[in-house]
Every structure is written in C-alpha cells, then in structure tokens.
Design a protein around this motif. Structure first.
Motif, PDB file in Angstrom:
ATOM      1  N   GLY A  35      -0.066 -31.252  -0.658  1.00 42.30           N
ATOM      2  CA  GLY A  35       1.098 -31.900  -1.233  1.00 42.30           C
ATOM      3  C   GLY A  35       1.453 -33.150  -0.453  1.00 42.30           C
ATOM      4  O   GLY A  35       0.851 -33.471   0.579  1.00 42.30           O
ATOM      5  N   ILE A  36       2.451 -33.848  -0.949  1.00 39.02           N
ATOM      6  CA  ILE A  36       2.886 -35.103  -0.366  1.00 39.02           C
ATOM      7  C   ILE A  36       4.295 -34.920   0.186  1.00 39.02           C
ATOM      8  O   ILE A  36       5.218 -34.588  -0.563  1.00 39.02           O
ATOM      9  N   PRO A  37       4.480 -35.087   1.492  1.00 36.94           N
ATOM     10  CA  PRO A  37       5.822 -34.974   2.065  1.00 36.94           C
ATOM     11  C   PRO A  37       6.801 -35.952   1.425  1.00 36.94           C
ATOM     12  O   PRO A  37       6.417 -37.045   0.995  1.00 36.94           O
ATOM     13  N   THR A  38       8.058 -35.548   1.368  1.00 38.21           N
ATOM     14  CA  THR A  38       9.070 -36.369   0.699  1.00 38.21           C
ATOM     15  C   THR A  38       9.272 -37.717   1.382  1.00 38.21           C
ATOM     16  O   THR A  38       9.709 -38.676   0.750  1.00 38.21           O
ATOM     17  N   VAL A  85      -0.279 -33.313   3.311  1.00 33.59           N
ATOM     18  CA  VAL A  85      -0.468 -32.085   4.074  1.00 33.59           C
ATOM     19  C   VAL A  85      -1.390 -31.165   3.280  1.00 33.59           C
ATOM     20  O   VAL A  85      -1.231 -30.988   2.088  1.00 33.59           O
ATOM     21  N   ILE A 114       7.954 -26.785   0.420  1.00 33.98           N
ATOM     22  CA  ILE A 114       8.541 -27.284  -0.833  1.00 33.98           C
ATOM     23  C   ILE A 114       9.961 -26.747  -0.991  1.00 33.98           C
ATOM     24  O   ILE A 114      10.891 -27.488  -1.342  1.00 33.98           O
ATOM     25  N   SER A 162       3.960 -32.791  -6.433  1.00 29.37           N
ATOM     26  CA  SER A 162       2.711 -33.288  -5.839  1.00 29.37           C
ATOM     27  C   SER A 162       1.713 -32.181  -5.534  1.00 29.37           C
ATOM     28  O   SER A 162       0.576 -32.453  -5.166  1.00 29.37           O
ATOM     29  N   ARG A 163       2.105 -30.915  -5.687  1.00 31.69           N
ATOM     30  CA  ARG A 163       1.249 -29.787  -5.267  1.00 31.69           C
ATOM     31  C   ARG A 163      -0.054 -29.762  -6.046  1.00 31.69           C
ATOM     32  O   ARG A 163      -0.064 -29.817  -7.276  1.00 31.69           O
ATOM     33  N   LYS A 203      10.835 -30.458   2.048  1.00 31.64           N
ATOM     34  CA  LYS A 203      10.030 -31.342   2.885  1.00 31.64           C
ATOM     35  C   LYS A 203       8.784 -31.871   2.179  1.00 31.64           C
ATOM     36  O   LYS A 203       8.155 -32.819   2.651  1.00 31.64           O
ATOM     37  N   VAL A 204       8.402 -31.229   1.076  1.00 33.33           N
ATOM     38  CA  VAL A 204       7.236 -31.667   0.297  1.00 33.33           C
ATOM     39  C   VAL A 204       7.641 -31.764  -1.168  1.00 33.33           C
ATOM     40  O   VAL A 204       8.349 -30.886  -1.684  1.00 33.33           O
ATOM     41  N   ASP A 205       7.200 -32.809  -1.828  1.00 36.38           N
ATOM     42  CA  ASP A 205       7.507 -33.029  -3.242  1.00 36.38           C
ATOM     43  C   ASP A 205       6.845 -31.938  -4.090  1.00 36.38           C
ATOM     44  O   ASP A 205       5.619 -31.820  -4.090  1.00 36.38           O
ATOM     45  N   LEU A 227       2.661 -23.976   2.193  1.00 39.76           N
ATOM     46  CA  LEU A 227       3.067 -25.213   1.530  1.00 39.76           C
ATOM     47  C   LEU A 227       4.283 -24.963   0.641  1.00 39.76           C
ATOM     48  O   LEU A 227       5.215 -25.773   0.597  1.00 39.76           O
TER      49      LEU A 227
END
Length: 256
Positions: free
Chosen positions: A219-222, A80, A91, A100-101, A95-97, A87
C-alpha cells in the motif's frame, strides 16, 4: 545554424522533462516478498526511470526496524510491502491509504537444516512432529510465520510443552542464517525467506494441513511524496507479466 541547433534543443528539453518526471521512491519491504522485490525492483527502475531506495524490516514485532515502528517514528515511505493483516492494521490507523491496497503473493512456511546435515522427513504431520521432537533446538521468526509456529503449530502437533524449552523466536535477522551459523538445528520460516540464504539445506514446505498461508500485500502511506509513481510500481509488482519471477522465489501467485 538555427536548423542545426533546433533538434539538439528539442532533445535536451525532452531529457530534462524525463528527468523531471522521474521520482525517488522509498520502499519499505518485509522479508517474505523481499527476494521477489529485489528481482523486480531493478527491472522496474530501468523501465520507469524512477529511483528505488529500499528499506528492510519485519511486518510486525518489537524490533525498531519493523515497518509499523518505522512509520510510528515518522520515517518516510512511498510504498510499504508487508503481511496483509499487518498492512490492514496500518490502514485502520489511517497510516496507509485503503484504496491503494494491492494483493501481491501468498507465502507458505518451510524448514531448513544446516548444509551437510541429513534432511529430516516432514512430509506428514507425524514425520514433522517427530523431527521437531528430535531436534536439539528449533528457531522461528518474529514475523507472521513465527507467530503461527509459536501460537498454533506446536499446539496442533501436541508438542508445545516439549518445544517450549528448546525453541526460540529470532528477531529481525533471517532464521536460516542462524541455522547456517550452527546456532539452531532446525529453522522454520516462510519459504521465500529461507531459499536465498547460503549455508542451509532446504527440506521442504510443511504439510498442507498444518500450513499457514501468509498473504503479502502492499500500500501507499498517506504521507507519501510520490503517490502516483508509487501506484505504478505496485501495479507492476502485481502484474501477470512478473509472476514467473515471483514464483521462482518460493512464493505462490495470488488467484485473480
């Protein structure tokens, strides 16, 4: 015969392994970084072998296309790209790791008028104030820049009462496109979202003392299916090698 086919077999196995390693990544991206992503995404796909499926939507807001609303409905994404503080909210929601941000770029707000119309003066606070007061209608986005325009900019200029009746928050579609169609006389949005739209004349950025700088991050969603490949894409989008392309779309590189 064995010597003839062995190199061919080796090549075939290498091709199969390469195909096996390639990933199909779903990338959700919001307006401000979209022009840069549309330049860089195909370049990355060509060098990595990964396939990128792009899904567009605002970073926030009530529209069903907004990235948080898509994720809330259970839509899949590997990456995303969105306004940094939106974002951060994802987090916080898990929902987002958080690890990964990645910081991508800074975006400033600009102004457009319909192509062929005189470009108004906006170089100072006084000029911008007069331009907005003289405009018959003003449009701004439903994302970060529009929230700032509606909640802060008009107040800072002391013209919120005068603008209330003739200003509109445009949902989902590019503000510049609505100005090009003659729906509004003046449009305000992040520069990177204004420049790609035909049919308008870009006037310039708002004066720096009235500017709102929006940080775009990714970032990368979980629940991402391909987190390792997603990280490689994010590293590329933030790399020094692509910053000339990022700046060419109207964004500013993040100080590193």
């Amino acid at each position: 015969m064995q010597h003839t086919f062995k190199p061919l077999l080796t090549l075939a196995l290498a091709a199969c392994c390469s195909l096996a390693q390639a990933a199909e990544l779903t990338v959700m991206t919001s307006g401000g970084f979209t022009a840069a992503y549309q330049r860089l995404g195909p370049q990355y796909a060509a060098r990595s072998g990964d396939t990128l499926t792009s899904v567009l939507g605002p970073s926030m807001g009530k529209a069903p296309q907004a990235i948080p609303n898509r994720l809330a409905r259970g839509e899949h994404a590997d990456v995303v790209i969105m306004v940094g503080y939106a974002l951060d909210e994802l987090i916080k929601q898990g929902k987002v790791d958080p690890a990964s941000r990645v910081e991508l770029a800074d975006s400033r707000i600009g102004l457009v008028v319909k192509q062929g119309q005189p470009k108004p003066a906006i170089g100072t606070a006084a000029e911008l104030k007069q331009t907005l007061l003289a405009a018959k209608s003003v449009a701004y986005s439903d994302s970060a820049s529009g929230v700032y325009v509606q909640n802060e900019l008009f107040s800072k200029l002391g013209i919120q009462p005068q603008l209330a009746a003739k200003s509109t928050m445009v949902e989902r579609v590019p503000v510049a496109g609505e100005v090009a169609r003659g729906q509004y006389q003046v449009g305000l949005q992040q520069v990177a979202e204004l420049l790609p739209v035909p049919g308008v004349s870009y006037v310039g950025k708002l004066p720096e003392e009235l500017q709102s700088v929006t940080r775009f991050a990714a970032g990368i969603p979980t629940g991402a299916a391909h987190p390792a490949e997603a990280k490689q894409l994010l590293d590329y989008l933030a790399s020094p090698a692509v910053q000339d392309s990022v700046r060419a779309t109207g964004l500013d590189s993040v100080p590193r």
